[in-house]
Design a protein around this motif. Structure first.
Motif, short mmCIF file in Angstrom:
data_model
loop_
_atom_site.label_atom_id
_atom_site.label_comp_id
_atom_site.label_asym_id
_atom_site.label_seq_id
_atom_site.Cartn_x
_atom_site.Cartn_y
_atom_site.Cartn_z
N ILE A 78 44.02 -65.51 51.25
CA ILE A 78 44.55 -64.67 50.81
C ILE A 78 45.64 -64.63 50.72
CG2 ILE A 78 44.07 -62.13 50.57
CD1 ILE A 78 41.00 -63.01 51.76
N SER A 79 46.55 -64.23 49.31
CA SER A 79 47.83 -64.11 49.37
C SER A 79 48.04 -62.50 48.58
CB SER A 79 48.74 -65.16 48.85
OG SER A 79 48.26 -64.41 47.33
N GLU A 80 47.33 -61.65 47.96
CA GLU A 80 47.93 -60.50 47.10
C GLU A 80 46.90 -59.61 47.28
OE1 GLU A 80 46.92 -58.79 42.61
OE2 GLU A 80 49.12 -60.66 43.33
N GLY A 81 45.06 -60.32 47.83
CA GLY A 81 43.94 -59.28 48.12
C GLY A 81 42.68 -59.77 47.82
N SER A 82 41.46 -59.14 47.97
CA SER A 82 40.68 -60.12 48.17
C SER A 82 39.60 -59.09 47.07
CB SER A 82 39.85 -59.90 49.62
OG SER A 82 39.81 -59.28 50.37
N LEU A 83 38.46 -59.49 45.98
CA LEU A 83 37.32 -58.88 45.40
C LEU A 83 36.15 -59.03 46.50
CD1 LEU A 83 36.60 -56.41 43.95
CD2 LEU A 83 36.45 -58.21 41.93
N HIS A 84 35.54 -57.82 46.50
CA HIS A 84 34.18 -58.54 47.15
C HIS A 84 33.34 -57.39 46.47
CE1 HIS A 84 35.86 -59.83 50.83
NE2 HIS A 84 37.48 -58.77 50.42
N ARG A 106 39.06 -55.18 48.30
CA ARG A 106 38.98 -53.98 47.60
C ARG A 106 37.02 -54.79 47.03
NH1 ARG A 106 39.35 -53.68 42.05
NH2 ARG A 106 40.18 -56.11 41.77
N SER A 107 36.09 -53.86 46.86
CA SER A 107 34.60 -53.83 47.04
C SER A 107 34.45 -53.45 45.72
CB SER A 107 34.19 -52.45 47.59
OG SER A 107 34.43 -52.62 48.92
N LEU A 108 33.52 -54.25 45.45
CA LEU A 108 33.11 -53.41 43.91
C LEU A 108 31.24 -54.19 44.41
CD1 LEU A 108 32.71 -52.81 40.44
CD2 LEU A 108 32.95 -55.78 40.92
N PRO A 109 30.35 -53.10 44.80
CA PRO A 109 29.13 -52.78 45.50
C PRO A 109 28.25 -52.62 43.99
CG PRO A 109 29.45 -50.86 46.24
CD PRO A 109 31.13 -51.59 45.65
N PHE A 110 26.94 -53.21 44.38
CA PHE A 110 26.24 -52.97 43.28
C PHE A 110 25.06 -53.26 43.81
CE2 PHE A 110 26.72 -57.93 43.91
CZ PHE A 110 24.78 -57.63 43.89
N GLU A 111 23.52 -52.70 43.31
CA GLU A 111 22.12 -52.39 44.22
C GLU A 111 21.78 -53.05 43.78
OE1 GLU A 111 21.31 -48.57 44.62
OE2 GLU A 111 23.97 -48.64 44.86
N LEU A 112 20.12 -52.41 44.80
CA LEU A 112 19.98 -53.85 45.35
C LEU A 112 18.69 -54.78 44.45
CD1 LEU A 112 17.85 -55.02 47.35
CD2 LEU A 112 16.46 -53.35 47.00
N ASN A 113 18.25 -53.94 43.28
CA ASN A 113 17.84 -54.22 42.25
C ASN A 113 18.26 -54.73 40.96
OD1 ASN A 113 14.96 -54.18 42.89
ND2 ASN A 113 15.11 -52.85 43.08
N GLU A 114 19.66 -54.21 40.88
CA GLU A 114 20.64 -54.86 40.02
C GLU A 114 21.41 -56.77 40.03
OE1 GLU A 114 24.02 -52.67 40.06
OE2 GLU A 114 23.05 -50.33 39.28
#
Length: 351
Positions: A78-84, A106-114
């Motif tokens: 990781i040099s610039e950042g990370s997207l999780h 950075r975060s990109l969460p999603f729901e259980l059934n998605e």
């Protein structure tokens, strides 16, 4: 006790014999720069790549745990950042730990059934995209189709936690650049070792970044592994046992077919006997960790009765800790043991 805990989980019974073999062979006491150790390490890596159908140009490293891979990725890739991208506790923990190390997660969460919405992924050129293939905490999975779509969409380094699916199902290796897991789940081995599988593209990125300041820097690990050595005194026993188990098991295609067949039978059984799967969307249900929704009181009753019957059920975890229990569907668990648990669960429906 018959354990269905989703990690550490059941160890192949043959491992007891393999442990004795290590003493007889002397390799357990071999120096990790010795010819005997190097030959054993080479054979273990070769066996793993063959049985799991890992691409020939991907490299295999052994580390202390899957959790250590969070640190290796953060330091060396990781040099610039990370997207999780995550929907459960372990994906979130990976993000939080990376944020502590880099300050740029950075975060990109999603729901259980998605299904993970790849269409929402926007990432700068040098961000590492991080996903959890099989979320052990809630029994969900990211499909091959989603991973392949992400690969087609971006040239970024993609890192994936496959802790509770590696060696249990076929993985789309070339859709991602870093795969990692631990041996105490689908590998059917004692806890204490992680497996990291890295693409040429990830190696090139590590070389470009040039981070080599830690004992577990990816470049330092690689410099040793390409000589079939290790950068530090390794888990020699764990490496030997992994090599022996890879000789023992069927090809990953056969193992995967059996895992998926058993999973389908589990979900059908639960529905037919009054139990509710935690994950309602069949498209995102895990094949290796079966999560079941119940009330807190009923879970306590089930676990107590199971223990008395010589069965260990898995606790719930994360957001679903109080409202679910989990059943490991790992290759080392036999059909006879599964049948015993099913009989127990049927007996509990009348109580």
């Amino acid at each position: 006790m018959i354990t269905f805990y989703p990690g550490p989980s059941k160890v192949y019974p043959e491992v007891q014999h393999y442990v004795n073999e290590t003493f007889d062979s002397g390799v357990i006491s071999a120096n990790h720069r010795s010819e005997a150790f190097m030959k054993m390490l080479e054979e273990t890596i070769s066996g793993l790549k063959s049985k799991l159908n890992v691409p020939a140009d991907y490299e295999v490293y052994f580390v202390s745990s899957a959790t250590e891979c969070w640190e290796i990725i953060a330091q060396s890739l990781i040099s610039e950042g990370s997207l999780h991208i995550y929907n459960g506790a372990f994906g979130e923990k990976w993000m939080e730990y990376t944020q502590k190390l880099t300050g740029s997660a950075r975060s990109l969460p999603f729901e259980l059934n998605e299904e993970s919405e790849i269409g929402k992924v926007t990432s700068s050129a040098n961000e590492v995209i991080c996903l959890t293939h099989n979320e052990t905490s809630n029994g969900t999975v990211i499909s091959d189709q989603v991973l392949n779509a992400l690969r087609a969409r971006t040239d970024n380094i993609i890192a994936i936690d496959a802790t509770s699916s590696m060696a249990g199902v076929v993985l789309p290796w070339e859709s991602c650049d870093v795969w990692y897991g631990s041996v105490q789940k689908c590998f059917g081995l004692p806890a204490g070792m992680g497996v990291m599988i890295v693409s040429p593209k990830a190696v090139a990125r590590a070389i470009e970044i040039g981070e080599n300041a830690h004992y577990n820097s990816l470049l330092f690990i690689r410099d040793n592994f390409i000589k079939f050595q290790t950068p530090y005194t390794p888990n020699t026993l764990g490496i030997y046992l992994l090599g022996k188990v890879m000789q023992q098991v069927a090809s990953i295609r056969e193992v995967s077919d059996e895992t998926k067949k058993r999973a389908a039978e589990w979900y059908s059984f639960l529905a037919d006997n009054g139990y509710q799967a935690l994950v309602q969307n069949e498209a995102v249900r895990s094949d290796t960790v079966i999560a079941v929704r119940e009330t807190r009181e009923r879970i306590a009753e089930l676990k107590k009765a199971a223990k008395q019957a010589g069965i260990v059920l898995g606790n719930g975890y994360g957001k679903e800790k109080e409202t679910s229990f989990r059943i490991a569907n790992f290759p080392a668990i036999t059909q006879d043991e599964i049948d015993i648990l099913k009989q127990f669960l049927v007996s509990m429906t009348s109580q």
